[in-house]
Design a protein around this motif. Structure first.
Motif, PDB file in Angstrom:
ATOM      1  N   MET A 129     -69.803   8.087 -16.195  1.00 13.15           N
ATOM      2  CA  MET A 129     -69.926   9.108 -17.234  1.00 13.15           C
ATOM      3  C   MET A 129     -70.855   8.635 -18.350  1.00 13.15           C
ATOM      4  SD  MET A 129     -68.863  12.110 -17.826  1.00 13.15           S
ATOM      5  CE  MET A 129     -68.682  13.287 -19.103  1.00 13.15           C
ATOM      6  N   ARG A 130     -70.706   7.369 -18.724  1.00 12.59           N
ATOM      7  CA  ARG A 130     -71.551   6.823 -19.783  1.00 12.59           C
ATOM      8  C   ARG A 130     -73.014   6.802 -19.361  1.00 12.59           C
ATOM      9  NH1 ARG A 130     -69.760   1.371 -22.627  1.00 12.59           N
ATOM     10  NH2 ARG A 130     -68.386   2.817 -23.702  1.00 12.59           N
TER      11      ARG A 130
ATOM     12  N   LEU B 228     -74.506  10.224 -19.769  1.00 14.37           N
ATOM     13  CA  LEU B 228     -74.816  10.501 -21.169  1.00 14.37           C
ATOM     14  C   LEU B 228     -76.118   9.811 -21.587  1.00 14.37           C
ATOM     15  CD1 LEU B 228     -71.297  10.292 -22.849  1.00 14.37           C
ATOM     16  CD2 LEU B 228     -72.673  12.330 -22.410  1.00 14.37           C
ATOM     17  N   TRP B 229     -76.331   8.567 -21.131  1.00  8.88           N
ATOM     18  CA  TRP B 229     -77.570   7.856 -21.429  1.00  8.88           C
ATOM     19  C   TRP B 229     -78.775   8.588 -20.854  1.00  8.88           C
ATOM     20  CZ3 TRP B 229     -79.191   4.296 -24.671  1.00  8.88           C
ATOM     21  CH2 TRP B 229     -78.255   3.482 -25.279  1.00  8.88           C
ATOM     22  N   VAL B 230     -78.641   9.037 -19.606  1.00 11.98           N
ATOM     23  CA  VAL B 230     -79.748   9.738 -18.960  1.00 11.98           C
ATOM     24  C   VAL B 230     -80.061  11.025 -19.708  1.00 11.98           C
ATOM     25  CG1 VAL B 230     -80.433  10.968 -16.863  1.00 11.98           C
ATOM     26  CG2 VAL B 230     -79.368   8.718 -16.691  1.00 11.98           C
ATOM     27  N   VAL B 231     -79.051  11.785 -20.072  1.00 12.28           N
ATOM     28  CA  VAL B 231     -79.258  13.038 -20.807  1.00 12.28           C
ATOM     29  C   VAL B 231     -79.897  12.737 -22.164  1.00 12.28           C
ATOM     30  CG1 VAL B 231     -78.081  14.958 -21.926  1.00 12.28           C
ATOM     31  CG2 VAL B 231     -77.446  14.292 -19.603  1.00 12.28           C
ATOM     32  N   GLY B 232     -79.435  11.695 -22.834  1.00  8.93           N
ATOM     33  CA  GLY B 232     -80.003  11.319 -24.126  1.00  8.93           C
ATOM     34  C   GLY B 232     -81.459  10.907 -24.016  1.00  8.93           C
TER      35      GLY B 232
END
Length: 58
Positions: free
Chosen positions: A1-2, A5-9
């Motif tokens: 999940m983390r 989030l990094w990829v989306v960011g």
């Protein structure tokens, strides 16, 4: 999940930077076109002045 989030960011950051760069490029193109028009008009005016000045000398 983390990781997701990094990829989306990272993708969001890249898209924001790309948008800013494209906006800057668009403004640079607009400024360049305006400068080109000014130079062309200035050249025509100077050319006419030179021609009229030369015709007065004869």
């Amino acid at each position: 999940m983390r990781a997701l989030l990094w990829v989306v960011g990272v993708v969001a950051g890249v898209l924001i930077l790309l948008g800013l760069i494209l906006e800057a490029v668009r403004w640079l193109i607009i400024i360049g076109v305006i400068a080109l028009v000014i130079v062309i008009v200035w050249g025509v005016v100077k050319g006419r002045q030179a021609v009229s000045h030369q015709s007065r000398r004869r």
